[in-house]
Design a protein around this motif. Structure first.
Motif, mmCIF file in Angstrom:
data_model
loop_
_atom_site.group_PDB
_atom_site.id
_atom_site.type_symbol
_atom_site.label_atom_id
_atom_site.label_comp_id
_atom_site.label_asym_id
_atom_site.label_seq_id
_atom_site.Cartn_x
_atom_site.Cartn_y
_atom_site.Cartn_z
ATOM 1 N N ILE A 72 0.826 -1.179 0.213
ATOM 2 C CA ILE A 72 -0.061 -0.108 0.016
ATOM 3 C C ILE A 72 0.857 1.323 -0.031
ATOM 4 C CG2 ILE A 72 -1.745 1.271 1.117
ATOM 5 C CD1 ILE A 72 -2.618 -1.507 2.745
ATOM 6 N N ARG A 73 0.798 2.111 -0.914
ATOM 7 C CA ARG A 73 1.426 3.452 -1.245
ATOM 8 C C ARG A 73 0.635 4.425 -0.846
ATOM 9 N NH1 ARG A 73 3.526 3.964 -6.332
ATOM 10 N NH2 ARG A 73 4.262 5.863 -5.499
ATOM 11 N N GLY A 74 0.710 5.449 -0.140
ATOM 12 C CA GLY A 74 -0.011 6.895 0.034
ATOM 13 C C GLY A 74 0.992 7.808 -0.160
ATOM 14 N N MET A 75 0.570 9.068 -0.832
ATOM 15 C CA MET A 75 1.104 10.290 -0.891
ATOM 16 C C MET A 75 0.774 11.328 -0.342
ATOM 17 S SD MET A 75 4.135 9.555 -2.782
ATOM 18 C CE MET A 75 4.651 10.817 -3.554
ATOM 19 N N GLN A 76 1.278 12.457 0.375
ATOM 20 C CA GLN A 76 0.767 13.678 0.808
ATOM 21 C C GLN A 76 1.560 14.851 0.142
ATOM 22 O OE1 GLN A 76 1.050 14.697 5.027
ATOM 23 N NE2 GLN A 76 -1.254 14.619 5.060
ATOM 24 N N TYR A 77 0.974 15.540 -0.615
ATOM 25 C CA TYR A 77 1.260 16.438 -1.194
ATOM 26 C C TYR A 77 1.548 17.905 -0.597
ATOM 27 C CZ TYR A 77 1.211 13.186 -4.951
ATOM 28 O OH TYR A 77 1.520 11.779 -5.709
ATOM 29 N N SER A 78 2.588 18.833 -0.802
ATOM 30 C CA SER A 78 2.418 20.431 -0.416
ATOM 31 C C SER A 78 3.124 21.073 -1.293
ATOM 32 C CB SER A 78 2.920 20.603 1.024
ATOM 33 O OG SER A 78 4.167 20.259 0.996
ATOM 34 N N GLU A 100 5.734 10.310 1.465
ATOM 35 C CA GLU A 100 5.482 8.939 0.948
ATOM 36 C C GLU A 100 5.401 7.958 2.044
ATOM 37 O OE1 GLU A 100 6.377 5.946 -3.002
ATOM 38 O OE2 GLU A 100 7.662 7.735 -2.507
ATOM 39 N N ALA A 101 4.376 7.254 2.221
ATOM 40 C CA ALA A 101 4.214 6.127 3.176
ATOM 41 C C ALA A 101 3.991 4.772 2.371
ATOM 42 C CB ALA A 101 3.133 6.068 4.061
#
Length: 166
Positions: A72-78, A100-101
């Motif tokens: 499972i890959r997740g991204m949080q952008y800023s 990125e997790a």
């Protein structure tokens, strides 16, 4: 002008001294495994879906979820609004960054599940030299034990919450 010079000097001094406070981490592969892994006494499906739920709750965009492999890959952008100002003041700025997790959820015998977590900080860094902007991607694995403890404890809490719902 005198105040501005002093302020700039103080900021430079603060940046230099704060950098010296951070020592490079010399972690072995065993240290990294210990920091980034957790074994849960819960079945695979519960842990897998709890991981997806946790990423969503932490406002990450899920970019990959493969139940068969457990990845499972997740991204949080800023995005940063102060790029031009930082380029003028310091000659360098971070234009965009993301966290990125990456979770690897693995079933173990006797209804246990192992979770491996890797956290990365990705950045697009802009430097200005001779009037031209140069862009460079940066990718760094985060290896702060307290950060992994927080994430894995949040996952355990989410597993408990979802278990109560069943």
């Amino acid at each position: 002008m005198y105040r501005f010079t002093h302020l700039l000097f103080a900021l430079s001094l603060l940046l230099l001294t704060s950098c010296s406070l951070f020592k490079s981490l010399n972690l072995t592969s065993d240290d990294v495994t210990r920091i980034t892994s957790e074994c849960l006494d819960e079945d695979y499906d519960l842990v897998y879906y709890s991981t997806l739920s946790l990423l969503q709750a932490e406002q990450f965009t899920i970019v990959e979820a493969n139940k068969e492999s457990g990845i499972i890959r997740g991204m949080q952008y800023s995005e940063h609004d102060d790029v031009e100002w930082n380029l003028k003041a310091f000659g360098e700025a971070t234009e965009r960054e993301s966290t990125e997790a990456v979770f690897l959820v693995l079933p173990l015998p006797s209804k246990q599940t192992e979770v491996k977590l890797s956290l990365y900080r990705n950045a697009l860094i802009v430097t200005r030299k001779n009037g031209y902007n140069q862009k460079q991607d940066s990718r760094t694995m985060l290896l702060t034990e307290s950060t992994y403890d927080k994430w894995l404890n949040k996952l355990k809490a989410e597993v408990k919450r979802r278990k109560r719902l069943s």
